[in-house]
Every structure is written in structure tokens, then in C-alpha cells.
Design a protein around this motif. Structure first.
Motif, PDB file in Angstrom:
ATOM      1  N   SER A 161       0.809  -1.245   0.028  1.00  0.00           N
ATOM      2  CA  SER A 161       0.106   0.043  -0.071  1.00  0.00           C
ATOM      3  C   SER A 161       0.818   1.132  -0.065  1.00  0.00           C
ATOM      4  O   SER A 161       2.052   1.027   0.690  1.00  0.00           O
ATOM      5  CB  SER A 161      -0.935  -0.173   1.066  1.00  0.00           C
ATOM      6  OG  SER A 161      -1.646  -1.417   1.310  1.00  0.00           O
ATOM      7  N   ASP A 162       0.546   2.352  -0.644  1.00  0.00           N
ATOM      8  CA  ASP A 162       1.372   3.604  -0.637  1.00  0.00           C
ATOM      9  C   ASP A 162       1.071   4.619   0.571  1.00  0.00           C
ATOM     10  O   ASP A 162       1.446   5.376   0.757  1.00  0.00           O
ATOM     11  CB  ASP A 162       0.842   4.115  -1.920  1.00  0.00           C
ATOM     12  CG  ASP A 162      -0.344   4.793  -1.985  1.00  0.00           C
ATOM     13  OD1 ASP A 162      -1.314   4.330  -1.131  1.00  0.00           O
ATOM     14  OD2 ASP A 162      -0.993   5.295  -2.981  1.00  0.00           O
ATOM     15  N   ALA A 163       0.030   4.007   1.591  1.00  0.00           N
ATOM     16  CA  ALA A 163      -0.177   4.920   2.873  1.00  0.00           C
ATOM     17  C   ALA A 163      -0.870   3.865   3.774  1.00  0.00           C
ATOM     18  O   ALA A 163      -1.593   2.986   3.327  1.00  0.00           O
ATOM     19  CB  ALA A 163      -0.737   6.357   2.560  1.00  0.00           C
ATOM     20  N   GLU A 164      -0.949   4.474   5.125  1.00  0.00           N
ATOM     21  CA  GLU A 164      -1.902   3.744   6.302  1.00  0.00           C
ATOM     22  C   GLU A 164      -3.366   4.378   5.857  1.00  0.00           C
ATOM     23  O   GLU A 164      -3.711   5.572   6.630  1.00  0.00           O
ATOM     24  CB  GLU A 164      -1.472   4.203   7.413  1.00  0.00           C
ATOM     25  CG  GLU A 164      -0.006   3.450   7.623  1.00  0.00           C
ATOM     26  CD  GLU A 164       0.303   3.474   9.311  1.00  0.00           C
ATOM     27  OE1 GLU A 164      -0.973   3.534  10.095  1.00  0.00           O
ATOM     28  OE2 GLU A 164       1.647   3.581   9.725  1.00  0.00           O
ATOM     29  N   ASN A 165      -3.998   3.709   4.895  1.00  0.00           N
ATOM     30  CA  ASN A 165      -5.447   4.420   4.440  1.00  0.00           C
ATOM     31  C   ASN A 165      -6.634   4.012   5.304  1.00  0.00           C
ATOM     32  O   ASN A 165      -6.214   2.931   6.075  1.00  0.00           O
ATOM     33  CB  ASN A 165      -5.603   3.991   2.912  1.00  0.00           C
ATOM     34  CG  ASN A 165      -4.633   4.594   1.974  1.00  0.00           C
ATOM     35  OD1 ASN A 165      -4.485   5.770   2.044  1.00  0.00           O
ATOM     36  ND2 ASN A 165      -4.052   3.738   1.045  1.00  0.00           N
ATOM     37  N   THR A 166      -7.538   4.747   5.362  1.00  0.00           N
ATOM     38  CA  THR A 166      -8.780   4.465   6.238  1.00  0.00           C
ATOM     39  C   THR A 166      -9.628   3.666   5.264  1.00  0.00           C
ATOM     40  O   THR A 166     -10.706   3.160   5.758  1.00  0.00           O
ATOM     41  CB  THR A 166      -9.247   5.448   6.963  1.00  0.00           C
ATOM     42  OG1 THR A 166      -9.613   6.462   5.764  1.00  0.00           O
ATOM     43  CG2 THR A 166      -8.328   5.891   7.963  1.00  0.00           C
ATOM     44  N   PHE A 167      -9.591   3.783   3.777  1.00  0.00           N
ATOM     45  CA  PHE A 167     -10.543   3.277   2.960  1.00  0.00           C
ATOM     46  C   PHE A 167      -9.987   2.936   1.650  1.00  0.00           C
ATOM     47  O   PHE A 167      -8.630   3.537   1.537  1.00  0.00           O
ATOM     48  CB  PHE A 167     -11.834   4.016   2.602  1.00  0.00           C
ATOM     49  CG  PHE A 167     -11.648   5.636   2.255  1.00  0.00           C
ATOM     50  CD1 PHE A 167     -11.185   6.071   1.079  1.00  0.00           C
ATOM     51  CD2 PHE A 167     -11.458   6.497   3.326  1.00  0.00           C
ATOM     52  CE1 PHE A 167     -10.898   7.186   0.673  1.00  0.00           C
ATOM     53  CE2 PHE A 167     -11.235   7.815   2.954  1.00  0.00           C
ATOM     54  CZ  PHE A 167     -11.077   8.352   1.513  1.00  0.00           C
ATOM     55  N   GLN A 168     -10.422   2.213   0.577  1.00  0.00           N
ATOM     56  CA  GLN A 168      -9.767   1.888  -0.286  1.00  0.00           C
ATOM     57  C   GLN A 168      -9.383   3.010  -1.246  1.00  0.00           C
ATOM     58  O   GLN A 168     -10.137   3.649  -1.829  1.00  0.00           O
ATOM     59  CB  GLN A 168     -10.656   0.751  -1.152  1.00  0.00           C
ATOM     60  CG  GLN A 168      -9.859   0.305  -2.542  1.00  0.00           C
ATOM     61  CD  GLN A 168     -10.741  -0.583  -3.261  1.00  0.00           C
ATOM     62  OE1 GLN A 168     -11.772  -0.390  -3.763  1.00  0.00           O
ATOM     63  NE2 GLN A 168     -10.320  -1.804  -3.452  1.00  0.00           N
ATOM     64  N   THR A 169      -8.180   3.069  -1.685  1.00  0.00           N
ATOM     65  CA  THR A 169      -7.573   4.278  -2.481  1.00  0.00           C
ATOM     66  C   THR A 169      -6.625   3.477  -3.468  1.00  0.00           C
ATOM     67  O   THR A 169      -6.091   2.331  -3.289  1.00  0.00           O
ATOM     68  CB  THR A 169      -6.877   5.250  -1.838  1.00  0.00           C
ATOM     69  OG1 THR A 169      -5.637   4.582  -1.065  1.00  0.00           O
ATOM     70  CG2 THR A 169      -7.696   5.978  -0.807  1.00  0.00           C
ATOM     71  N   TYR A 171      -3.602   2.130  -5.613  1.00  0.00           N
ATOM     72  CA  TYR A 171      -2.090   2.066  -5.248  1.00  0.00           C
ATOM     73  C   TYR A 171      -1.316   2.844  -6.497  1.00  0.00           C
ATOM     74  O   TYR A 171      -1.424   2.179  -7.448  1.00  0.00           O
ATOM     75  CB  TYR A 171      -1.762   0.713  -5.183  1.00  0.00           C
ATOM     76  CG  TYR A 171      -0.119   0.344  -4.849  1.00  0.00           C
ATOM     77  CD1 TYR A 171       0.247   0.860  -3.926  1.00  0.00           C
ATOM     78  CD2 TYR A 171       0.452  -0.466  -5.625  1.00  0.00           C
ATOM     79  CE1 TYR A 171       1.463   0.406  -3.466  1.00  0.00           C
ATOM     80  CE2 TYR A 171       1.807  -0.876  -5.581  1.00  0.00           C
ATOM     81  CZ  TYR A 171       2.318  -0.321  -4.256  1.00  0.00           C
ATOM     82  OH  TYR A 171       3.531  -0.485  -3.892  1.00  0.00           O
ATOM     83  N   THR A 172      -0.562   3.840  -6.088  1.00  0.00           N
ATOM     84  CA  THR A 172      -0.022   4.749  -7.099  1.00  0.00           C
ATOM     85  C   THR A 172       1.321   4.533  -7.425  1.00  0.00           C
ATOM     86  O   THR A 172       1.926   5.089  -8.403  1.00  0.00           O
ATOM     87  CB  THR A 172      -0.378   6.128  -6.888  1.00  0.00           C
ATOM     88  OG1 THR A 172       0.301   6.466  -5.494  1.00  0.00           O
ATOM     89  CG2 THR A 172      -1.541   6.569  -6.868  1.00  0.00           C
ATOM     90  N   LYS A 177       1.029  -4.976  -6.601  1.00  0.00           N
ATOM     91  CA  LYS A 177       0.018  -4.622  -5.515  1.00  0.00           C
ATOM     92  C   LYS A 177       0.233  -5.933  -4.413  1.00  0.00           C
ATOM     93  O   LYS A 177       0.410  -5.924  -3.294  1.00  0.00           O
ATOM     94  CB  LYS A 177      -1.353  -4.836  -5.802  1.00  0.00           C
ATOM     95  CG  LYS A 177      -2.216  -4.521  -4.618  1.00  0.00           C
ATOM     96  CD  LYS A 177      -2.259  -3.160  -3.819  1.00  0.00           C
ATOM     97  CE  LYS A 177      -3.216  -3.328  -2.715  1.00  0.00           C
ATOM     98  NZ  LYS A 177      -2.958  -1.891  -1.891  1.00  0.00           N
TER      99      LYS A 177
END
Length: 422
Positions: A161-169, A171-172, A177
Motif C-alpha cells: 500500500s502507498d499509505a496507512e489508508n482508512t478506505f480503499q484508494t 495504489y499509485t 500490489k
């Protein structure tokens, strides 16, 4: 240096109250490299001039072992000389973590490693460190290893993942993945045999902007046969699955043979085939083989015209026939390697002409040397020249009639600055 030693001793002194067996090794690498690029990676465009620069890798390695626990931390900075001013308050690239992993040995045969680590297997054609690149290559992964006598089985998984996200974003990051692999190696007598199964999943958005992951499978074998005089290897890999909803069907095969004529002189020859796709093939099937995470600089010529940094991917593939001569004397090592390159698929000019071009892409001559100047200091360098064809010019652009060459000189300083064992 004294401060580093004092701090390390104080820290280890505290730990040693509870643990008996400990080892710490700290080493440093300073590796500047000068390059003259005059048609490096691609034919020099008409009217353009070559260029020169100096890049540098600086690394600090900490290796610590405590009974069944092994930890490694590698910090590195990569730079081009002059990419910031002499009075700059910050570095352009900063300090990066190249490796940061912990390994626990459950038994003498079973171990597990987690964290940022190098994945390097066999001749590094599919998974390698890419050490030529100043930044090199490492992965965030969990690996489990079973290694009885004369055998080894490695299982690895990664999820990114590219960050500690809180919802699906989305992957840039330009990376997989998810990834899983299994590698098995065994030896018997003079023969070594490896099997690799690699599953890589890349995220993409479909026409409804829904995030999906397509998985591509790379699988194959690597075989070696070695005696006092003979060193040979054979490999074959296939690729299937999907990539951005397109079917994948590609393959790669290679053979290398080296013979030691004397203790100082070796001669070898080899051939590699990487499948490609005809330029007039209108299907959506991906037929071009992708070496994925291989140390591609070590293959298909040192001028990096093919597969390094993503170049030549999804193209007409490649045939590479080469000869390699190695000579070593005292502290010197010399090598000469001519390559003859051909397309692996048809190169056809656009309509209305639609003419099939000659498959010959060019000939590259690589000459290198190495000199062990003294303990911890190695000097190496080389010169390469590409004699490109009109077909190579058609595929990659640039000017094949121009003198396309490349020269480099590198000094690698690798001192051990601290070692401690209890």
C-alpha cells in the motif's frame, strides 16, 4: 568513528547482561562511478551530443546476530555529484532504508525473515539485487525458508500500500500490489536444479473506475553443471495470466557454456531468446517476455539497450548470441564480450508499405577490467560500443550511423569499521 564504537559497546553491554552469544559487524561502502554516455540505453538522436556525470552510492550496513535472531539494517544515499549546491541544507535524495529485516531461526532447517530485503535467486534473471544500479533493488516481504542438506525451499509473500489508508484508494506506486513466490533448489553431484513459481498482481482501474488486481504467473527452471573445467547453465521460463485485463503468453530460454582453458583464461558462449510480438500483430495478447525483477544489466549487453529500466518491454523481443572471454592475472581481471542482437518477432513497417525488415538489430562489443587495488578497494571500468542497424533505429529511434558508445570507471571502497563478538 570512536563515538560509534563507544555507543555500540554501551548498547551491547546492556544487552549482554541477558544474552550470551552476540555478534555485531558494521561496514561502509563508498562507490562513485564516472560515466560517459554517448548512445547509452538508446541510439543517440540526430543532432544531440553525449554527456558525462558521476554518480555515487554511500551505504552503512549493520549486521547483528543474537543466538537464533539475525537483524540487518542498511542505510544508503544515492546522488549525482552536483545535484545540490555546496551550501544546500538538505540532500536531494536523502537517506533511504535499503534493507531492514529480522530473521528468526526456529530450527537448524527452518527460518523466517520479515522486512525490507533483497530477493536474489539463481543467476538473478527473474529475481535479483540489481547491484549495478546505485539504488539497487529490495522488497518489503515475508519469507520462510526450509533448508535441509543439499536442498532449499523459500516461500515469500508481499502486500503493498502507498499509505496507512482508512478506505480503499488506488495504489499509485509503480510496483506490484501483491506478490507470492516459491523457489526450490537442490544439488546432486555436479548438477544444480532450481524451480521458480512467481505470482505478481498489479492493480488497475477498469472502465467503471473499479480497482482490480490482475495476476501474472512466471514459472520455470534453472539448471547448472559444473566441473573443474566446465561451467554451464540452462534456463527456461514461461509467463501466463493477465495484465490490465489482457492475456499474457510469453517465454524465455537461455543456454551458457564456459570452459577453463587455463587457470587464468576462460572462454564461453551463450544464447538467449526472449519472446516478443510482431509489430503488425493487432491482438491484445501480451506476447513479450518481461524479466520482471531481474538484474538486467548483467544480460544482453552492458549498454542497457534492452529491458533495463523498462526499456524494450512489450516490444519485438530479443535474440542474443554472445561470446565471452575472461582473463585474470595477479590482481587484474579482464573480460571481452561481443553480442549479436536480433529481434525475436517480425518487424514490419506501417501500412501502406507494410514491409518486413531484417531481424538484425546490431552488434555490441563490451570490454571490462577490474583491479584489486588493495584490501577493501576495487577499481573497475569498461568501454562498450553499439553498431546499430536500421531495424534498431526503427524500433528505438535515434541515429544508427552515429558513433554510439559508453565508457565508465568505478571505485568501490568497502571497509569494515567495527566488529564485535561475544
Amino acid at each position: 568513528m570512536k563515538k560509534i564504537k563507544i555507543i555500540a559497546l554501551l548498547l551491547l553491554g546492556g544487552i549482554s547482561l541477558h544474552v550470551e552469544a552476540q555478534e555485531l559487524d558494521v561496514n561502509l561502502q563508498i562507490r562513485p562511478r564516472f560515466e560517459y554516455r554517448n548512445g547509452y540505453k538508446t541510439l543517440l538522436p540526430y543532432g544531440k551530443e553525449g554527456t558525462s556525470q558521476i554518480s555515487q552510492r554511500s551505504r552503512l550496513n549493520f549486521n547483528y546476530k543474537q543466538e537464533d535472531l539475525t537483524v540487518k539494517l542498511t542505510l544508503q544515499n544515492t546522488r549525482t555529484w552536483g545535484d545540490v549546491t555546496p551550501t544546500a541544507t538538505a540532500d536531494k535524495n536523502g537517506v533511504a532504508v535499503f534493507e531492514a529485516w529480522a530473521q528468526y531461526d526456529f530450527t537448524k532447517k527452518w527460518s523466517a525473515r520479515m522486512g525490507r530485503q533483497v530477493l536474489s535467486y539463481d543467476n538473478q534473471r527473474i529475481l535479483g539485487e540489481q547491484d549495478w544500479g546505485q539504488q539497487a533493488q529490495s522488497h518489503d516481504a515475508l519469507t520462510v525458508s526450509f533448508h535441509p542438506e543439499n536442498q532449499r525451499l523459500d516461500l515469500g509473500v508481499a502486500y503493498n500500500s502507498d499509505a496507512e489508508n482508512t478506505f480503499q484508494t488506488p495504489y499509485t506506486v509503480a510496483n506490484y500490489k501483491a506478490m507470492q513466490y516459491a523457489w526450490y533448489h537442490t544439488t546432486f553431484d555436479k548438477i544444480g536444479a532450481s524451480l521458480l513459481l512467481l505470482n505478481t498482481g498489479y492493480e488497475y482501474a477498469n472502465t467503471d473506475a473499479k480497482l482490480l488486481v490482475d495476476y501474472k504467473q512466471t514459472f520455470g527452471t534453472y539448471l547448472t553443471y559444473k566441473t573443474d573445467k566446465i561451467d554451464t547453465n540452462l534456463s527456461a521460463y514461461g509467463q501466463t495470466g493477465k495484465s490490465t485485463n489482457q492475456q499474457v503468453s510469453a517465454w524465455n530460454a537461455a543456454a551458457n557454456f564456459t570452459y577453463s582453458i587455463t587457470d587464468s583464461f576462460k572462454a564461453g558462449l551463450g544464447y538467449e531468446f526472449l519472446s516478443g510480438k510482431d509489430t503488425n500483430d493487432g491482438s491484445t495478447v501480451i506476447k513479450s517476455f518481461n524479466p520482471l525483477f531481474g538484474t538486467n544489466h548483467g544480460f544482453n549487453g552492458y549498454m542497457d539497450y534492452f529491458y533495463v529500466g523498462g526499456g524494450h518491454l512489450n516490444n519485438v523481443g530479443l535474440q542474443d548470441a554472445f561470446l565471452k572471454l575472461n582473463y585474470s592475472v595477479n590482481k587484474w581481471q579482464f573480460a571481452l564480450m561481443p553480442h549479436v542482437f536480433l529481434a525475436a518477432a517480425d518487424v514490419v513497417t506501417p501500412l501502406p508499405q507494410g514491409e518486413k525488415m531484417n531481424s538484425y538489430l546490431g552488434t555490441e562489443i563490451d570490454a571490462t577490467f577490474g583491479y584489486n587495488f588493495k584490501k577493501d578497494i576495487v577499481v573497475s571500468g569498461g568501454y562498450s560500443q553499439m553498431f546499430g542497424s536500421g531495424t534498431l533505429e526503427f524500433i528505438k529511434g535515434g541515429d544508427a550511423s552515429h558513433t554510439n558508445n559508453w565508457a565508465w570507471l568505478m571505485i568501490s571502497v568497502n571497509p569494515r569499521i567495527f566488529s564485535w563478538k561475544k
